[in-house]
Design a protein around this motif. Sequence first.
Motif, PDB file in Angstrom:
ATOM      1  N   SER A 297     102.764  73.260  14.195  1.00  0.00           N
ATOM      2  CA  SER A 297     102.219  74.152  15.224  1.00  0.00           C
ATOM      3  C   SER A 297     103.048  75.421  15.279  1.00  0.00           C
ATOM      4  O   SER A 297     104.159  75.485  14.760  1.00  0.00           O
ATOM      5  CB  SER A 297     102.197  73.451  16.591  1.00  0.00           C
ATOM      6  N   GLY A 298     102.463  76.428  15.932  1.00  0.00           N
ATOM      7  CA  GLY A 298     103.146  77.701  16.054  1.00  0.00           C
ATOM      8  C   GLY A 298     102.404  78.813  15.348  1.00  0.00           C
ATOM      9  O   GLY A 298     102.642  79.094  14.184  1.00  0.00           O
ATOM     10  N   GLY A 299     101.451  79.442  16.047  1.00  0.00           N
ATOM     11  CA  GLY A 299     100.760  80.587  15.488  1.00  0.00           C
ATOM     12  C   GLY A 299      99.513  80.280  14.699  1.00  0.00           C
ATOM     13  O   GLY A 299      99.024  81.129  13.960  1.00  0.00           O
ATOM     14  N   ILE A 300      98.946  79.093  14.850  1.00  0.00           N
ATOM     15  CA  ILE A 300      97.695  78.749  14.154  1.00  0.00           C
ATOM     16  C   ILE A 300      96.540  79.448  14.864  1.00  0.00           C
ATOM     17  O   ILE A 300      96.330  79.264  16.069  1.00  0.00           O
ATOM     18  CB  ILE A 300      97.463  77.235  14.145  1.00  0.00           C
ATOM     19  N   ARG A 301      95.768  80.240  14.100  1.00  0.00           N
ATOM     20  CA  ARG A 301      94.690  81.019  14.710  1.00  0.00           C
ATOM     21  C   ARG A 301      93.350  80.804  14.031  1.00  0.00           C
ATOM     22  O   ARG A 301      92.300  80.863  14.680  1.00  0.00           O
ATOM     23  CB  ARG A 301      95.010  82.522  14.624  1.00  0.00           C
ATOM     24  N   THR A 302      93.353  80.604  12.713  1.00  0.00           N
ATOM     25  CA  THR A 302      92.116  80.584  11.925  1.00  0.00           C
ATOM     26  C   THR A 302      92.076  79.357  11.027  1.00  0.00           C
ATOM     27  O   THR A 302      93.091  78.664  10.840  1.00  0.00           O
ATOM     28  CB  THR A 302      92.032  81.829  11.031  1.00  0.00           C
ATOM     29  N   GLY A 303      90.897  79.139  10.441  1.00  0.00           N
ATOM     30  CA  GLY A 303      90.783  78.071   9.463  1.00  0.00           C
ATOM     31  C   GLY A 303      91.646  78.315   8.247  1.00  0.00           C
ATOM     32  O   GLY A 303      92.105  77.368   7.598  1.00  0.00           O
ATOM     33  N   ALA A 304      91.885  79.584   7.925  1.00  0.00           N
ATOM     34  CA  ALA A 304      92.789  79.895   6.822  1.00  0.00           C
ATOM     35  C   ALA A 304      94.204  79.411   7.134  1.00  0.00           C
ATOM     36  O   ALA A 304      94.893  78.862   6.261  1.00  0.00           O
ATOM     37  CB  ALA A 304      92.794  81.393   6.546  1.00  0.00           C
ATOM     38  N   ASP A 305      94.659  79.608   8.376  1.00  0.00           N
ATOM     39  CA  ASP A 305      95.981  79.102   8.776  1.00  0.00           C
ATOM     40  C   ASP A 305      96.039  77.587   8.640  1.00  0.00           C
ATOM     41  O   ASP A 305      97.033  77.022   8.167  1.00  0.00           O
ATOM     42  CB  ASP A 305      96.291  79.484  10.224  1.00  0.00           C
ATOM     43  N   VAL A 306      94.979  76.916   9.082  1.00  0.00           N
ATOM     44  CA  VAL A 306      94.915  75.450   8.982  1.00  0.00           C
ATOM     45  C   VAL A 306      95.037  75.020   7.525  1.00  0.00           C
ATOM     46  O   VAL A 306      95.853  74.154   7.169  1.00  0.00           O
ATOM     47  CB  VAL A 306      93.599  74.922   9.581  1.00  0.00           C
ATOM     48  N   ALA A 307      94.228  75.627   6.659  1.00  0.00           N
ATOM     49  CA  ALA A 307      94.216  75.245   5.252  1.00  0.00           C
ATOM     50  C   ALA A 307      95.554  75.530   4.577  1.00  0.00           C
ATOM     51  O   ALA A 307      96.036  74.739   3.765  1.00  0.00           O
ATOM     52  CB  ALA A 307      93.081  75.983   4.526  1.00  0.00           C
ATOM     53  N   LYS A 308      96.169  76.659   4.904  1.00  0.00           N
ATOM     54  CA  LYS A 308      97.446  77.007   4.287  1.00  0.00           C
ATOM     55  C   LYS A 308      98.560  76.068   4.742  1.00  0.00           C
ATOM     56  O   LYS A 308      99.407  75.657   3.937  1.00  0.00           O
ATOM     57  CB  LYS A 308      97.794  78.464   4.601  1.00  0.00           C
ATOM     58  N   ALA A 309      98.566  75.711   6.028  1.00  0.00           N
ATOM     59  CA  ALA A 309      99.562  74.745   6.506  1.00  0.00           C
ATOM     60  C   ALA A 309      99.412  73.411   5.792  1.00  0.00           C
ATOM     61  O   ALA A 309     100.401  72.777   5.407  1.00  0.00           O
ATOM     62  CB  ALA A 309      99.425  74.568   8.019  1.00  0.00           C
ATOM     63  N   MET A 310      98.177  72.991   5.582  1.00  0.00           N
ATOM     64  CA  MET A 310      97.937  71.720   4.904  1.00  0.00           C
ATOM     65  C   MET A 310      98.277  71.810   3.424  1.00  0.00           C
ATOM     66  O   MET A 310      98.786  70.862   2.835  1.00  0.00           O
ATOM     67  CB  MET A 310      96.505  71.267   5.138  1.00  0.00           C
TER      68      MET A 310
END
Length: 437
Positions: A297-310
Amino acid sequence: MTNPALRESATFDRRAIAEIQRAAETGIYDIRGWGAKRPLPHFDDLLFLGASMSRYPLEGYRERCDTDVVLGDRHAKHPLHLDIPVTIAGMSFGALSGQAKQALGRGASAVGTSTTTGDGGMTPEERGQSKHLVYQYLPSRYGMNPDDLRKADAIEIVLGQGAKPGGGGMLLGQKISERVAGMRTLPQGIDQRSACRHPDWTGPDDLAIKILELREITQWEKPIYIKIGATRTYYDVKLAVKAGADVVVVDGMQGGTAATQDVFIEHVGIPTLAAIPQAVRALQELGLHRKVQLIVSGGIRTGADVAKAMALGADAVAIGTAALIALGDNSPRHAAEYAALGSAAGYYDDFQDGRDPAGITTQNPELASRLDPVEGGRRLANYLRVLTMEAQTLARACGKSHLRNLEPEDLVALTVEAAAMARVPLAGTGWIPGAVA
């Protein structure tokens, strides 16, 4: 015409001068909500390498890309089975209105994911509207009782928060209503400051004892999460796992808070992008990556953020600030009222004052009544669905049939700093700064 001889100081710019003047006038430090506002390397500094010839993409209208995730199957009898890997982070009743907590539960349940209590205990409305509810166990112990531990679907022991690792929580007196005071066993209208560490242990050995105690109270049914603020992430993750955690939550410094010192928010912790590879390396060295799940967590805003974190190795993400915005916070429809508070839509961060025109970060009954929990829940569910679809789109473009199959090999970095932190190559090269050949 501007005088060309005038030049603003890079060190003593207008913001620094204004802060010195404010401190000299008031004699107190600045308190605010939200997270770090300084520019930091973040997910925008990464790009996906979509498939073309050397990789085979999936057709979005005909081929599946699954999104489910299981959290806490290391020791717990009843791990959480979520439909999407985007969860709602801990935000307390007290920091948020009762209507907001109910809306978060409704929205999360509509898409098959979990929400989290935050400090101050569990409300019946939140439990009633949350299909999967994680109970936060914090240093304050406010509102904690064994019955609520047993009612929860998982327990999250909070050791730190991204906005203030090493610091305790704050809830100012104007938000300590009669109900909040009763739940926390506090005097009404008096500022509350939570401890920065748990009162009954001082290190990993004591944490292991506490985890065992919580397992016994809940008959080994509930997954045990450990949440840490991202600082010495590599070592903290290893210690949390060795103490017995089923899930580790790592919160980067872009993570928000309802109230703490501005100097804490901007100058303590490390960016989320830097924390994920450290956490993954710790789990890999223990042979437990994917066996102990990692939530970021910390600064997740978009589906791109979700995918990149994963892709960097997370099993799931948690959102807080973005969820409040989805409910309706910082909405332009309240522009006049934000202006009257000396702020504006998109800039409002005085969550600690309890005067939120959107009725989300307040205990004022008149303001709180402005938020319709049903409509708020609908908006949050829509947002979560969009995040998931965006992440699926990117995963299919990389040839992945499940979000968890994304990997660092699918990423490149745009800057040297991001490449070094995320440990992926600088775009157009095979160079990872700092990597040992």
